[in-house]
Scaffold this motif. Structure first.
Motif, PDB file in Angstrom:
ATOM      1  N   PHE A 129       0.847  -1.182   0.000  1.00 59.23           N
ATOM      2  CA  PHE A 129       0.000   0.000   0.000  1.00 59.23           C
ATOM      3  C   PHE A 129       0.891   1.242   0.000  1.00 59.23           C
ATOM      4  CE2 PHE A 129      -2.861  -2.956   2.437  1.00 59.23           C
ATOM      5  CZ  PHE A 129      -3.842  -3.052   1.459  1.00 59.23           C
ATOM      6  N   SER A 130       0.558   2.225  -0.838  1.00 52.76           N
ATOM      7  CA  SER A 130       1.285   3.487  -0.758  1.00 52.76           C
ATOM      8  C   SER A 130       1.024   4.155   0.582  1.00 52.76           C
ATOM      9  CB  SER A 130       0.874   4.415  -1.909  1.00 52.76           C
ATOM     10  OG  SER A 130      -0.526   4.609  -1.904  1.00 52.76           O
ATOM     11  N   LYS A 131      -0.163   3.897   1.152  1.00 53.30           N
ATOM     12  CA  LYS A 131      -0.494   4.363   2.484  1.00 53.30           C
ATOM     13  C   LYS A 131      -1.489   3.392   3.095  1.00 53.30           C
ATOM     14  CE  LYS A 131      -2.372   8.271   5.109  1.00 53.30           C
ATOM     15  NZ  LYS A 131      -2.994   9.629   5.024  1.00 53.30           N
ATOM     16  N   PHE A 132      -1.190   2.921   4.292  1.00 50.59           N
ATOM     17  CA  PHE A 132      -2.084   1.974   4.954  1.00 50.59           C
ATOM     18  C   PHE A 132      -3.359   2.679   5.415  1.00 50.59           C
ATOM     19  CE2 PHE A 132      -3.899  -0.051   8.676  1.00 50.59           C
ATOM     20  CZ  PHE A 132      -3.932  -1.389   8.319  1.00 50.59           C
ATOM     21  N   THR A 133      -4.494   2.094   5.090  1.00 52.16           N
ATOM     22  CA  THR A 133      -5.772   2.574   5.608  1.00 52.16           C
ATOM     23  C   THR A 133      -6.576   1.372   6.066  1.00 52.16           C
ATOM     24  OG1 THR A 133      -6.980   2.431   3.510  1.00 52.16           O
ATOM     25  CG2 THR A 133      -5.801   4.498   3.970  1.00 52.16           C
ATOM     26  N   ALA A 134      -7.464   1.602   7.021  1.00 54.14           N
ATOM     27  CA  ALA A 134      -8.316   0.521   7.513  1.00 54.14           C
ATOM     28  C   ALA A 134      -9.180  -0.030   6.391  1.00 54.14           C
ATOM     29  CB  ALA A 134      -9.179   1.027   8.665  1.00 54.14           C
ATOM     30  N   GLU A 135      -9.704   0.859   5.553  1.00 54.06           N
ATOM     31  CA  GLU A 135     -10.581   0.431   4.469  1.00 54.06           C
ATOM     32  C   GLU A 135      -9.839  -0.495   3.501  1.00 54.06           C
ATOM     33  OE1 GLU A 135     -12.118   3.953   6.416  1.00 54.06           O
ATOM     34  OE2 GLU A 135     -10.153   3.503   5.532  1.00 54.06           O
ATOM     35  N   ALA A 136      -8.596  -0.124   3.171  1.00 54.17           N
ATOM     36  CA  ALA A 136      -7.815  -0.955   2.252  1.00 54.17           C
ATOM     37  C   ALA A 136      -7.488  -2.311   2.876  1.00 54.17           C
ATOM     38  CB  ALA A 136      -6.529  -0.237   1.860  1.00 54.17           C
ATOM     39  N   ALA A 137      -7.165  -2.315   4.161  1.00 51.81           N
ATOM     40  CA  ALA A 137      -6.833  -3.572   4.838  1.00 51.81           C
ATOM     41  C   ALA A 137      -8.039  -4.500   4.882  1.00 51.81           C
ATOM     42  CB  ALA A 137      -6.319  -3.278   6.247  1.00 51.81           C
ATOM     43  N   PHE A 138      -9.186  -3.974   5.303  1.00 48.42           N
ATOM     44  CA  PHE A 138     -10.389  -4.800   5.335  1.00 48.42           C
ATOM     45  C   PHE A 138     -10.731  -5.311   3.931  1.00 48.42           C
ATOM     46  CE2 PHE A 138     -11.669  -2.778   9.484  1.00 48.42           C
ATOM     47  CZ  PHE A 138     -11.801  -3.968  10.192  1.00 48.42           C
ATOM     48  N   GLY A 139     -10.580  -4.443   2.926  1.00 47.55           N
ATOM     49  CA  GLY A 139     -10.889  -4.844   1.566  1.00 47.55           C
ATOM     50  C   GLY A 139     -10.016  -5.984   1.085  1.00 47.55           C
ATOM     51  N   LEU A 140      -8.715  -5.920   1.371  1.00 44.68           N
ATOM     52  CA  LEU A 140      -7.802  -6.980   0.957  1.00 44.68           C
ATOM     53  C   LEU A 140      -8.124  -8.288   1.674  1.00 44.68           C
ATOM     54  CD1 LEU A 140      -5.224  -7.737  -0.668  1.00 44.68           C
ATOM     55  CD2 LEU A 140      -3.931  -7.177   1.408  1.00 44.68           C
ATOM     56  N   LEU A 141      -8.336  -8.212   2.984  1.00 40.67           N
ATOM     57  CA  LEU A 141      -8.659  -9.416   3.754  1.00 40.67           C
ATOM     58  C   LEU A 141      -9.902 -10.105   3.203  1.00 40.67           C
ATOM     59  CD1 LEU A 141      -8.065  -8.050   7.376  1.00 40.67           C
ATOM     60  CD2 LEU A 141      -6.642  -9.735   6.192  1.00 40.67           C
ATOM     61  N   ARG A 142     -10.873  -9.303   2.829  1.00 45.61           N
ATOM     62  CA  ARG A 142     -12.144  -9.850   2.333  1.00 45.61           C
ATOM     63  C   ARG A 142     -12.006 -10.378   0.905  1.00 45.61           C
ATOM     64  NH1 ARG A 142     -14.698  -5.712   3.265  1.00 45.61           N
ATOM     65  NH2 ARG A 142     -14.523  -4.727   1.221  1.00 45.61           N
ATOM     66  N   GLU A 143     -11.415  -9.570   0.015  1.00 49.27           N
ATOM     67  CA  GLU A 143     -11.393  -9.922  -1.408  1.00 49.27           C
ATOM     68  C   GLU A 143     -10.512 -11.135  -1.699  1.00 49.27           C
ATOM     69  OE1 GLU A 143     -10.122  -6.287  -3.159  1.00 49.27           O
ATOM     70  OE2 GLU A 143     -11.846  -5.184  -2.327  1.00 49.27           O
ATOM     71  N   LYS A 144      -9.395 -11.259  -0.994  1.00 53.76           N
ATOM     72  CA  LYS A 144      -8.492 -12.386  -1.232  1.00 53.76           C
ATOM     73  C   LYS A 144      -8.773 -13.555  -0.300  1.00 53.76           C
ATOM     74  CE  LYS A 144      -6.646 -10.287  -4.559  1.00 53.76           C
ATOM     75  NZ  LYS A 144      -7.041 -10.723  -5.922  1.00 53.76           N
ATOM     76  N   ARG A 145      -9.785 -13.417   0.533  1.00 49.21           N
ATOM     77  CA  ARG A 145     -10.183 -14.483   1.467  1.00 49.21           C
ATOM     78  C   ARG A 145      -8.972 -14.962   2.276  1.00 49.21           C
ATOM     79  NH1 ARG A 145     -15.128 -15.746   1.200  1.00 49.21           N
ATOM     80  NH2 ARG A 145     -14.882 -17.746   2.272  1.00 49.21           N
ATOM     81  N   ILE A 146      -8.285 -13.987   2.839  1.00 44.63           N
ATOM     82  CA  ILE A 146      -7.099 -14.267   3.652  1.00 44.63           C
ATOM     83  C   ILE A 146      -7.520 -14.913   4.960  1.00 44.63           C
ATOM     84  CG2 ILE A 146      -5.257 -13.128   4.971  1.00 44.63           C
ATOM     85  CD1 ILE A 146      -5.088 -11.165   2.530  1.00 44.63           C
ATOM     86  N   ARG A 147      -6.791 -15.951   5.334  1.00 47.00           N
ATOM     87  CA  ARG A 147      -7.146 -16.735   6.521  1.00 47.00           C
ATOM     88  C   ARG A 147      -6.300 -16.389   7.740  1.00 47.00           C
ATOM     89  NH1 ARG A 147     -10.318 -21.220   7.439  1.00 47.00           N
ATOM     90  NH2 ARG A 147      -8.630 -22.736   7.442  1.00 47.00           N
ATOM     91  N   ASN A 148      -5.103 -15.874   7.495  1.00 46.52           N
ATOM     92  CA  ASN A 148      -4.173 -15.619   8.599  1.00 46.52           C
ATOM     93  C   ASN A 148      -3.545 -14.252   8.400  1.00 46.52           C
ATOM     94  OD1 ASN A 148      -3.548 -18.422   7.124  1.00 46.52           O
ATOM     95  ND2 ASN A 148      -3.997 -18.826   9.270  1.00 46.52           N
ATOM     96  N   THR A 149      -3.426 -13.488   9.482  1.00 45.84           N
ATOM     97  CA  THR A 149      -2.812 -12.168   9.347  1.00 45.84           C
ATOM     98  C   THR A 149      -2.092 -11.778  10.627  1.00 45.84           C
ATOM     99  OG1 THR A 149      -3.206  -9.838   8.775  1.00 45.84           O
ATOM    100  CG2 THR A 149      -4.913 -10.937  10.069  1.00 45.84           C
ATOM    101  N   PHE A 150      -0.967 -11.113  10.450  1.00 43.45           N
ATOM    102  CA  PHE A 150      -0.273 -10.448  11.551  1.00 43.45           C
ATOM    103  C   PHE A 150      -0.539  -8.970  11.400  1.00 43.45           C
ATOM    104  CE2 PHE A 150       4.079  -8.394  12.373  1.00 43.45           C
ATOM    105  CZ  PHE A 150       3.712  -7.964  13.635  1.00 43.45           C
ATOM    106  N   LEU A 151      -1.239  -8.388  12.376  1.00 46.99           N
ATOM    107  CA  LEU A 151      -1.587  -6.970  12.363  1.00 46.99           C
ATOM    108  C   LEU A 151      -0.913  -6.288  13.547  1.00 46.99           C
ATOM    109  CD1 LEU A 151      -5.403  -7.284  11.557  1.00 46.99           C
ATOM    110  CD2 LEU A 151      -3.596  -6.552   9.984  1.00 46.99           C
ATOM    111  N   PRO A 152       0.081  -5.430  13.312  1.00 46.85           N
ATOM    112  CA  PRO A 152       0.710  -4.705  14.419  1.00 46.85           C
ATOM    113  C   PRO A 152      -0.319  -3.861  15.166  1.00 46.85           C
ATOM    114  CG  PRO A 152       2.002  -4.501  12.409  1.00 46.85           C
ATOM    115  CD  PRO A 152       0.692  -5.116  12.018  1.00 46.85           C
ATOM    116  N   PRO A 153      -0.059  -3.525  16.433  1.00 46.84           N
ATOM    117  CA  PRO A 153      -1.034  -2.761  17.232  1.00 46.84           C
ATOM    118  C   PRO A 153      -1.487  -1.465  16.567  1.00 46.84           C
ATOM    119  CG  PRO A 153       0.652  -3.658  18.655  1.00 46.84           C
ATOM    120  CD  PRO A 153       1.087  -3.965  17.244  1.00 46.84           C
TER     121      PRO A 153
END
Length: 543
Positions: A259-283
């Motif tokens: 991402f050129s800039k991390f946003t919550a919307e982009a993160a949720f979109g990627l998790l949903r669209e690629k059906r990601i099962r596992n993620t490490f999300l820093p605090p």
């Protein structure tokens, strides 16, 4: 390599089996390419949504070509080769090639400025850098001050130092170096929250040392259908050795998304669209995502969420259960000795303030000033018994700092993390960095819990907490607040923010001083630089 029950690290049946000869590049690439060449290793997605699929066969072919290209440019075993580019498949290819060559890879954050790059490249004596065009442009102004730097291979470039041309000219056959598990492989510089960053030199065995903690923090990785992603840059130990390399070791596909800039919307979109099962999300990422509308999580299929770097509070953990549908598993470690403590949500729910239990294979204790184990419930320094497969070899060019990192007591030699904690019933509660813990009126206060409480206020974007001298109490809690967009600083708002801690935590923990600042000082890994907040306090006012 490890007795982990087919990838499931369980305390009752664990034992280390570290081979004498081991090579990270062979393990995470060639091993799979020989058995399942068409298996997907990395799904690479760029900012425009373009996708490239890298199989293990493709990784082997390109890393072999790169290894040969490096050899023709004079790179030999033990030489340092830096990798300067954002999260993309070529990062993995570069590390694999360097390790198969027997050289030492140096991950560099793409957003580093000139001073940060100069320090790391000069201190390490780096011979070659593999960079994208943006990274190469930064280096162009520094090369006359880097006498050891002979070559820069540039992605997406057709000039004389073209990465593409170098690979095209190189042979696809390469015989990997026969490295020992204890041979140097990675040089990762610390975040540098105090003083200049130090280079932590790791051996090839560091990957094997990470596996138990990664497996536990992801509710026993791997499982059928697992697919992992992290916004953490692969230049950091959290992205490289908590996600990329362990996943490739287990044959779990990795999503690379820059991402050129991390946003919550982009993160949720990627998790949903690629059906990601596992993620490490820093605090920091979790806190940003918590502020987004919860309906953005509709359609997620997460199986595991891990987080580490700063403690998570009760409200963030509860939000995670509700929005992700799983426990957020906290883990703990540092660049020198990572993934040594972890929670595991499928075994038991997370306890706020408790990081978890020592990961099987790691002897983690809380010690007193004489390096003796503290009684249950007594605060001390968190330490790890040496030797340990995940433990660093030494600091680069800093023997005195290496020696100061260890202490010898009745139980042997221990690596001192510099973090304060309490052990109770086999689990560790994090208090804070040794110099971050606040002593006020006889109470010892960890800043993390107060910061988490402050972050629940709707006007607070980021909160940093320190202790400032007080003639009556020794120290008092001071909170530095970066407000959300649209919120205006005022005395009334400061009082309301402080009262949130008084009513939700305890009277002795509430901030008696509240200062509003424009931008919170953060390391490149998203951690609050409390040393800068203390400097602001000494100066008497925020910048």
């Amino acid at each position: 390599m490890l007795s982990t029950g087919k990838g499931r690290t369980r305390p009752g049946d664990f034992r280390w089996e570290i081979p004498a000869r081991f090579n990270i590049g062979v393990d995470i690439c060639d091993r799979w390419a020989a058995k399942h060449p068409d298996r997907t290793a990395i799904l690479d997605i760029d900012d425009q949504g373009g996708e490239r699929t890298f199989t293990y066969a493709r990784l082997r072919a390109q890393s072999n070509r790169l290894a040969n290209a490096l050899v023709t440019r004079g790179v030999a075993s033990g030489d340092r080769v830096a990798v300067l580019m954002p999260q993309r498949a070529e990062v993995a290819i570069a590390h694999i090639a360097v390790h198969k060559l027997g050289a030492i890879s140096l991950p560099l954050f793409a957003l580093f400025g000139p001073d940060a790059l100069l320090h790391r490249l000069h201190d390490s004596g780096t011979r070659t850098v593999i960079a994208d065009r943006a990274g190469a442009e930064k280096l162009s102004a520094l090369r006359d001050r880097l006498p050891a730097l002979a070559h820069v291979l540039i992605l997406d470039d057709d000039g004389p130092e073209s990465y593409r041309a170098a690979l095209a000219e190189a042979d696809e056959a390469f015989t990997p170096a026969d490295t020992a598990a204890d041979d140097p492989a990675l040089l990762i510089y610390t975040s540098g929250t105090t003083g200049n960053p130090k280079g932590a030199l790791h051996a090839h065995r560091v990957l094997l040392g990470h596996l138990p903690g990664v497996e536990i923090s992801h509710d026993f990785l791997p499982q059928p259908g697992d697919l992992i992603w992290t916004p953490a840059d692969w230049a950091w130990i959290g992205g490289l050795l908590d996600v990329l390399m362990p996943a490739l070791h287990h044959g779990v596909p990795v999503v690379a998304r820059r991402f050129s800039k991390f946003t919550a919307e982009a993160a949720f979109g990627l998790l949903r669209e690629k059906r990601i099962r596992n993620t490490f999300l820093p605090p920091t990422a979790l806190k940003m995502m918590r502020r987004a509308p919860e309906h953005l999580a509709d359609g997620l299929c997460l199986r595991s969420v891990a987080s580490g770097g700063e403690p998570l509070g009760a409200e963030l953990l509860e939000w995670g259960r509700r929005v992700f549908g799983v426990e957020i598993n906290e883990f703990y470690g540092q660049t020198e000795c990572n993934m040594i403590v972890s929670a595991c949500g499928v075994q038991e729910p997370a306890t706020p303030g408790v990081m978890g239990a020592p990961v099987p294979g790691h002897d983690v204790r809380v010690l007193d000033h004489a390096a003796r184990p503290c009684p249950d419930g007594t605060e001390g320094v968190i330490a790890v018994h040496a030797p340990d497969p995940v433990m660093f070899l030494r600091y680069w060019n800093a023997p005195e700092a290496t020696e100061a990192k260890f202490a010898t007591g009745p139980g042997g030699r221990w690596l001192l993390t510099g973090d304060r904690g309490v052990m109770r019933n086999g689990k560790i509660r994090f208090i804070g960095r040794d110099d971050d813990v606040i002593s006020s009126g006889g109470y010892r206060i960890g800043p993390g819990e107060v910061e988490d409480c402050l972050m629940t206020h709707p006007a607070v974007h980021l909160a940093g907490v320190i202790g400032v001298p007080d003639p009556l109490r020794g120290e008092v809690v001071a909170a530095y607040i970066q407000l959300v967009e649209g919120a205006e600083p005022s005395d009334a708002l400061a009082t309301d923010i402080a009262d949130r801690v008084r009513t939700r935590l305890a009277a002795h923990e509430y901030p008696r001083i509240v200062r509003f600042i424009g931008t919170m000082p953060l390391t490149t890994t998203g951690k609050i630089i409390r040393a800068e907040l203390r400097a602001m306090a000494r100066a008497g006012s925020p910048p």
